[in-house]
Motif scaffolding. Structure first.
Motif, mmCIF file in Angstrom:
data_model
loop_
_atom_site.group_PDB
_atom_site.id
_atom_site.type_symbol
_atom_site.label_atom_id
_atom_site.label_comp_id
_atom_site.label_asym_id
_atom_site.label_seq_id
_atom_site.Cartn_x
_atom_site.Cartn_y
_atom_site.Cartn_z
ATOM 1 N N GLY A 70 11.080 39.544 11.094
ATOM 2 C CA GLY A 70 10.811 39.401 12.521
ATOM 3 C C GLY A 70 11.769 40.212 13.367
ATOM 4 N N THR A 71 13.029 40.222 12.969
ATOM 5 C CA THR A 71 14.030 41.001 13.692
ATOM 6 C C THR A 71 13.728 42.489 13.594
ATOM 7 O OG1 THR A 71 15.718 39.306 13.345
ATOM 8 C CG2 THR A 71 16.501 41.516 13.900
ATOM 9 N N GLN A 72 13.369 42.953 12.408
ATOM 10 C CA GLN A 72 13.026 44.369 12.226
ATOM 11 C C GLN A 72 11.853 44.754 13.123
ATOM 12 O OE1 GLN A 72 12.336 44.751 8.021
ATOM 13 N NE2 GLN A 72 14.503 44.630 7.513
ATOM 14 N N ARG A 73 10.846 43.904 13.164
ATOM 15 C CA ARG A 73 9.667 44.179 13.990
ATOM 16 C C ARG A 73 10.034 44.159 15.474
ATOM 17 N NH1 ARG A 73 4.209 44.265 12.380
ATOM 18 N NH2 ARG A 73 3.046 45.016 14.158
ATOM 19 N N ALA A 74 10.844 43.187 15.869
ATOM 20 C CA ALA A 74 11.251 43.071 17.270
ATOM 21 C C ALA A 74 12.056 44.286 17.713
ATOM 22 C CB ALA A 74 12.081 41.801 17.466
ATOM 23 N N VAL A 75 12.930 44.769 16.852
ATOM 24 C CA VAL A 75 13.744 45.938 17.186
ATOM 25 C C VAL A 75 12.849 47.154 17.412
ATOM 26 C CG1 VAL A 75 15.435 47.577 16.235
ATOM 27 C CG2 VAL A 75 15.873 45.118 16.120
ATOM 28 N N LYS A 76 11.810 47.305 16.591
ATOM 29 C CA LYS A 76 10.870 48.424 16.759
ATOM 30 C C LYS A 76 10.123 48.328 18.087
ATOM 31 C CE LYS A 76 9.835 49.513 11.958
ATOM 32 N NZ LYS A 76 8.792 49.531 10.930
ATOM 33 N N VAL A 77 9.635 47.141 18.398
ATOM 34 C CA VAL A 77 8.886 46.948 19.644
ATOM 35 C C VAL A 77 9.800 47.200 20.841
ATOM 36 C CG1 VAL A 77 7.662 45.258 21.097
ATOM 37 C CG2 VAL A 77 7.241 45.315 18.634
ATOM 38 N N TYR A 78 11.019 46.667 20.781
ATOM 39 C CA TYR A 78 11.955 46.832 21.893
ATOM 40 C C TYR A 78 12.390 48.293 22.041
ATOM 41 C CZ TYR A 78 15.879 46.170 25.025
ATOM 42 O OH TYR A 78 16.745 46.261 26.089
ATOM 43 N N GLU A 79 12.568 48.983 20.916
ATOM 44 C CA GLU A 79 12.924 50.406 20.970
ATOM 45 C C GLU A 79 11.830 51.187 21.699
ATOM 46 O OE1 GLU A 79 14.117 54.117 18.072
ATOM 47 O OE2 GLU A 79 12.500 52.790 17.418
ATOM 48 N N LYS A 80 10.582 50.910 21.363
ATOM 49 C CA LYS A 80 9.478 51.587 22.047
ATOM 50 C C LYS A 80 9.530 51.304 23.542
ATOM 51 C CE LYS A 80 5.935 52.280 18.575
ATOM 52 N NZ LYS A 80 4.594 51.956 18.129
ATOM 53 N N HIS A 81 9.746 50.067 23.880
ATOM 54 C CA HIS A 81 9.794 49.667 25.285
ATOM 55 C C HIS A 81 10.891 50.448 26.021
ATOM 56 C CE1 HIS A 81 9.139 46.748 28.598
ATOM 57 N NE2 HIS A 81 10.385 47.080 28.873
ATOM 58 N N ARG A 82 12.086 50.474 25.441
ATOM 59 C CA ARG A 82 13.223 51.153 26.071
ATOM 60 C C ARG A 82 12.972 52.649 26.233
ATOM 61 N NH1 ARG A 82 17.372 52.126 23.667
ATOM 62 N NH2 ARG A 82 16.768 51.626 21.554
ATOM 63 N N ILE A 83 12.474 53.281 25.173
ATOM 64 C CA ILE A 83 12.285 54.730 25.200
ATOM 65 C C ILE A 83 11.158 55.125 26.146
ATOM 66 C CG2 ILE A 83 11.528 56.690 23.780
ATOM 67 C CD1 ILE A 83 13.367 55.465 21.569
ATOM 68 N N ILE A 84 10.065 54.384 26.126
ATOM 69 C CA ILE A 84 8.958 54.683 27.044
ATOM 70 C C ILE A 84 9.421 54.515 28.491
ATOM 71 C CG2 ILE A 84 6.678 53.942 27.830
ATOM 72 C CD1 ILE A 84 6.153 53.192 24.809
ATOM 73 N N THR A 85 10.162 53.449 28.756
ATOM 74 C CA THR A 85 10.697 53.230 30.105
ATOM 75 C C THR A 85 11.573 54.403 30.523
ATOM 76 O OG1 THR A 85 10.662 50.824 29.822
ATOM 77 C CG2 THR A 85 12.092 51.689 31.561
#
Length: 124
Positions: A70-85
């Motif tokens: 779950g942590t690995q998946r969350a880090v990926k989703v959050y990374e996308k969010h940060r980079i797209i922003t």
């Protein structure tokens, strides 16, 4: 191969991750529901699904903790969010408020190619 999750479920994983990072502990259903502006029943249903998928650990009335997966998946989703922003703000001069809102939608549908090009543009 990674399981394709719904936007909603990815939002739950990301929120659990961010809340647990903020407070250094597990997350309560109440806080999750408030953070996502959903009912406790909806939050409970989502957590049950996440538990079945192996993304969280949760005992009835207890706190919610992300598993390693779950942590690995969350880090990926959050990374996308940060980079797209960051891309929307720096490359397109979008306001931070709108970039955050738009990134929340885009992060779920963006292709790896486009995402990687955004990262390359930002030199990450």
């Amino acid at each position: 191969m990674e399981i394709k999750l719904t936007e909603s479920i990815e939002d739950y994983i990301e929120t659990i991750y961010l809340e647990s990072q903020k407070h250094g502990k597990g997350v309560r259903i109440t806080d999750l529901a408030l953070g996502l502006n959903v009912s406790k029943a909806s939050a409970n249903d989502a957590v049950r699904k996440l538990k079945d998928l192996g993304y969280v650990e949760h005992e009835r009335y207890g706190q919610i903790y992300l598993t390693e997966t779950g942590t690995q998946r969350a880090v990926k989703v959050y990374e996308k969010h940060r980079i797209i922003t960051e891309y929307l703000v720096k490359a397109l001069n979008v306001s931070l408020a709108n970039a955050e809102k738009d990134a929340c939608s885009i992060e779920h549908i963006i292709s790896e190619e486009t995402f990687n090009q955004m990262k390359a543009y930002l030199e990450l």
